[in-house]
Design a protein around this motif. Structure first.
Motif, PDB file in Angstrom:
ATOM      1  N   ALA A  75      -3.692 -11.053  -7.875  1.00 32.58           N
ATOM      2  CA  ALA A  75      -3.693 -11.617  -9.116  1.00 32.58           C
ATOM      3  C   ALA A  75      -4.634 -12.481  -9.684  1.00 32.58           C
ATOM      4  N   ASP A  76      -5.391 -12.369 -10.739  1.00 30.31           N
ATOM      5  CA  ASP A  76      -6.667 -13.113 -10.956  1.00 30.31           C
ATOM      6  C   ASP A  76      -7.663 -13.117  -9.711  1.00 30.31           C
ATOM      7  N   ASN A  77      -7.634 -12.080  -9.377  1.00 23.27           N
ATOM      8  CA  ASN A  77      -8.882 -11.991  -8.162  1.00 23.27           C
ATOM      9  C   ASN A  77      -8.735 -12.673  -7.120  1.00 23.27           C
ATOM     10  N   LYS A  78      -7.406 -13.041  -6.804  1.00 19.99           N
ATOM     11  CA  LYS A  78      -7.025 -13.552  -5.611  1.00 19.99           C
ATOM     12  C   LYS A  78      -6.036 -12.864  -4.804  1.00 19.99           C
ATOM     13  N   ILE A  79      -6.023 -12.760  -3.560  1.00 18.84           N
ATOM     14  CA  ILE A  79      -4.838 -12.021  -2.670  1.00 18.84           C
ATOM     15  C   ILE A  79      -3.699 -13.043  -2.926  1.00 18.84           C
ATOM     16  N   ILE A  80      -2.655 -12.329  -3.417  1.00 16.29           N
ATOM     17  CA  ILE A  80      -1.160 -13.234  -3.503  1.00 16.29           C
ATOM     18  C   ILE A  80      -0.272 -12.654  -2.397  1.00 16.29           C
ATOM     19  N   CYS A  81      -0.228 -11.305  -1.910  1.00 15.63           N
ATOM     20  CA  CYS A  81       0.515 -10.987  -0.580  1.00 15.63           C
ATOM     21  C   CYS A  81       0.209  -9.766  -0.121  1.00 15.63           C
ATOM     22  N   ASP A  82       0.583  -9.305   1.058  1.00 20.08           N
ATOM     23  CA  ASP A  82       0.288  -8.020   1.470  1.00 20.08           C
ATOM     24  C   ASP A  82       1.667  -7.207   1.069  1.00 20.08           C
ATOM     25  N   THR A  83       1.430  -5.897   1.051  1.00 13.21           N
ATOM     26  CA  THR A  83       2.269  -4.654   0.745  1.00 13.21           C
ATOM     27  C   THR A  83       2.776  -3.757   1.852  1.00 13.21           C
ATOM     28  N   LEU A  84       3.521  -3.146   1.764  1.00 19.33           N
ATOM     29  CA  LEU A  84       4.249  -1.904   2.719  1.00 19.33           C
ATOM     30  C   LEU A  84       4.453  -0.836   1.790  1.00 19.33           C
ATOM     31  N   GLU A  85       4.096   0.323   2.127  1.00 18.47           N
ATOM     32  CA  GLU A  85       4.778   1.617   1.635  1.00 18.47           C
ATOM     33  C   GLU A  85       4.956   2.587   2.648  1.00 18.47           C
ATOM     34  N   ARG A  86       5.757   3.733   2.429  1.00 16.74           N
ATOM     35  CA  ARG A  86       5.811   4.737   3.438  1.00 16.74           C
ATOM     36  C   ARG A  86       4.763   5.758   3.115  1.00 16.74           C
TER      37      ARG A  86
ATOM     38  N   GLU B  31      12.375   2.999   0.656  1.00 14.87           N
ATOM     39  CA  GLU B  31      12.488   4.307   0.302  1.00 14.87           C
ATOM     40  C   GLU B  31      11.732   5.123  -0.679  1.00 14.87           C
ATOM     41  N   GLY B  32      10.607   4.316  -0.644  1.00 14.26           N
ATOM     42  CA  GLY B  32       9.659   4.981  -1.838  1.00 14.26           C
ATOM     43  C   GLY B  32       9.196   3.635  -2.735  1.00 14.26           C
ATOM     44  N   CYS B  33       9.515   2.756  -2.349  1.00  9.92           N
ATOM     45  CA  CYS B  33       9.346   1.287  -3.185  1.00  9.92           C
ATOM     46  C   CYS B  33       8.182   0.513  -2.483  1.00  9.92           C
ATOM     47  N   ILE B  34       7.875  -0.526  -2.809  1.00 13.37           N
ATOM     48  CA  ILE B  34       6.664  -1.524  -2.520  1.00 13.37           C
ATOM     49  C   ILE B  34       7.271  -2.642  -1.779  1.00 13.37           C
ATOM     50  N   GLY B  35       7.234  -2.618  -0.750  1.00 13.99           N
ATOM     51  CA  GLY B  35       7.725  -4.193   0.165  1.00 13.99           C
ATOM     52  C   GLY B  35       6.658  -5.193   0.174  1.00 13.99           C
ATOM     53  N   VAL B  36       6.911  -6.287  -0.015  1.00 10.52           N
ATOM     54  CA  VAL B  36       5.912  -7.305  -0.028  1.00 10.52           C
ATOM     55  C   VAL B  36       6.286  -8.451   1.056  1.00 10.52           C
ATOM     56  N   GLY B  37       5.197  -9.138   1.488  1.00 13.87           N
ATOM     57  CA  GLY B  37       5.361  -9.965   2.681  1.00 13.87           C
ATOM     58  C   GLY B  37       3.977 -10.532   2.962  1.00 13.87           C
ATOM     59  N   ILE B  38       3.719 -10.925   4.360  1.00 13.64           N
ATOM     60  CA  ILE B  38       2.424 -11.475   4.822  1.00 13.64           C
ATOM     61  C   ILE B  38       2.237 -10.504   6.190  1.00 13.64           C
ATOM     62  N   ASN B  39       1.042  -9.801   6.353  1.00 11.76           N
ATOM     63  CA  ASN B  39       0.757  -8.863   7.347  1.00 11.76           C
ATOM     64  C   ASN B  39      -0.175  -9.705   8.283  1.00 11.76           C
ATOM     65  N   MET B  40       0.548 -10.088   9.476  1.00 10.70           N
ATOM     66  CA  MET B  40       0.199 -10.791  10.478  1.00 10.70           C
ATOM     67  C   MET B  40      -1.366 -10.020  11.338  1.00 10.70           C
ATOM     68  N   ASN B  41      -1.519  -8.939  11.182  1.00 11.93           N
ATOM     69  CA  ASN B  41      -2.548  -8.286  11.667  1.00 11.93           C
ATOM     70  C   ASN B  41      -2.448  -8.046  12.978  1.00 11.93           C
ATOM     71  N   VAL B  42      -1.216  -7.599  13.485  1.00 12.28           N
ATOM     72  CA  VAL B  42      -1.085  -7.554  14.894  1.00 12.28           C
ATOM     73  C   VAL B  42      -1.472  -5.897  15.104  1.00 12.28           C
ATOM     74  N   PRO B  43      -2.415  -5.651  15.893  1.00 11.74           N
ATOM     75  CA  PRO B  43      -2.954  -4.306  16.131  1.00 11.74           C
ATOM     76  C   PRO B  43      -1.819  -3.279  16.743  1.00 11.74           C
ATOM     77  N   GLY B  44      -1.760  -2.075  16.016  1.00 14.41           N
ATOM     78  CA  GLY B  44      -0.731  -1.381  16.454  1.00 14.41           C
ATOM     79  C   GLY B  44       0.727  -1.604  15.812  1.00 14.41           C
ATOM     80  N   ILE B  45       0.944  -2.613  15.198  1.00 12.82           N
ATOM     81  CA  ILE B  45       2.195  -2.768  14.466  1.00 12.82           C
ATOM     82  C   ILE B  45       2.089  -2.915  13.144  1.00 12.82           C
ATOM     83  N   ASP B  46       2.953  -2.006  12.488  1.00 12.50           N
ATOM     84  CA  ASP B  46       2.747  -2.120  10.870  1.00 12.50           C
ATOM     85  C   ASP B  46       3.970  -2.680  10.588  1.00 12.50           C
TER      86      ASP B  46
END
Length: 135
Positions: free
Chosen positions: A21-32, A80-95
């Motif tokens: 939002a406004d050119n700034k990262i506000i969160c990470d997202t997750l989809e299937r 189930e087809g939605c967008i989950g929001v949160g913070i990705n801790m960038n752990v390799p191999g873990i989504d």
């Protein structure tokens, strides 16, 4: 308001992305990967969700889809087809994303303020292969 970048190429059942939002990262997202939302710009309205027993952001007029929410989620199993929001801790191999409830509260506050101001809220979803302009 937000744009949503699905920058990871599918390698698992999870697509991890970013919301801006406004050119700034506000969160990470997750989809299937098997229920990926088509790239495009969609209006968001805050609507009652019986599943969550509360108000959630709902994407409007998504082709051949309905009921797409932005909500709390930690893994692909939580959406189930939605967008989950949160913070990705960038752990390799873990989504996985964390702090989902806190992130959703922050988004809901921003979207509620926009709604009270009678501002329309839109989300732009980009494909992994598209060049992204965060404007």
């Amino acid at each position: 308001f937000p744009s949503h970048d699905m920058s990871n190429k599918p390698k698992t059942k999870t697509l991890l992305g970013r919301m801006y939002a406004d050119n700034k990262i506000i969160c990470d997202t997750l989809e299937r990967t098997d229920k990926k939302i088509p790239a495009g710009k969609y209006e968001i309205k805050l609507e009652w969700s019986p599943k969550f027993n509360g108000i959630r952001p709902r994407l409007q007029k998504v082709p051949k889809r309905q009921g797409i929410l932005i909500h709390e989620a930690n893994t692909w199993k939580d959406v189930e087809g939605c967008i989950g929001v949160g913070i990705n801790m960038n752990v390799p191999g873990i989504d996985f994303i964390q702090f989902s409830k806190k992130t959703l509260r922050m988004l809901m506050e921003k979207m509620t303020i926009s709604t009270f101001k009678k501002e329309k809220i839109f989300i732009t979803i980009y494909d992994a292969n598209e060049e992204i302009s965060k404007g």
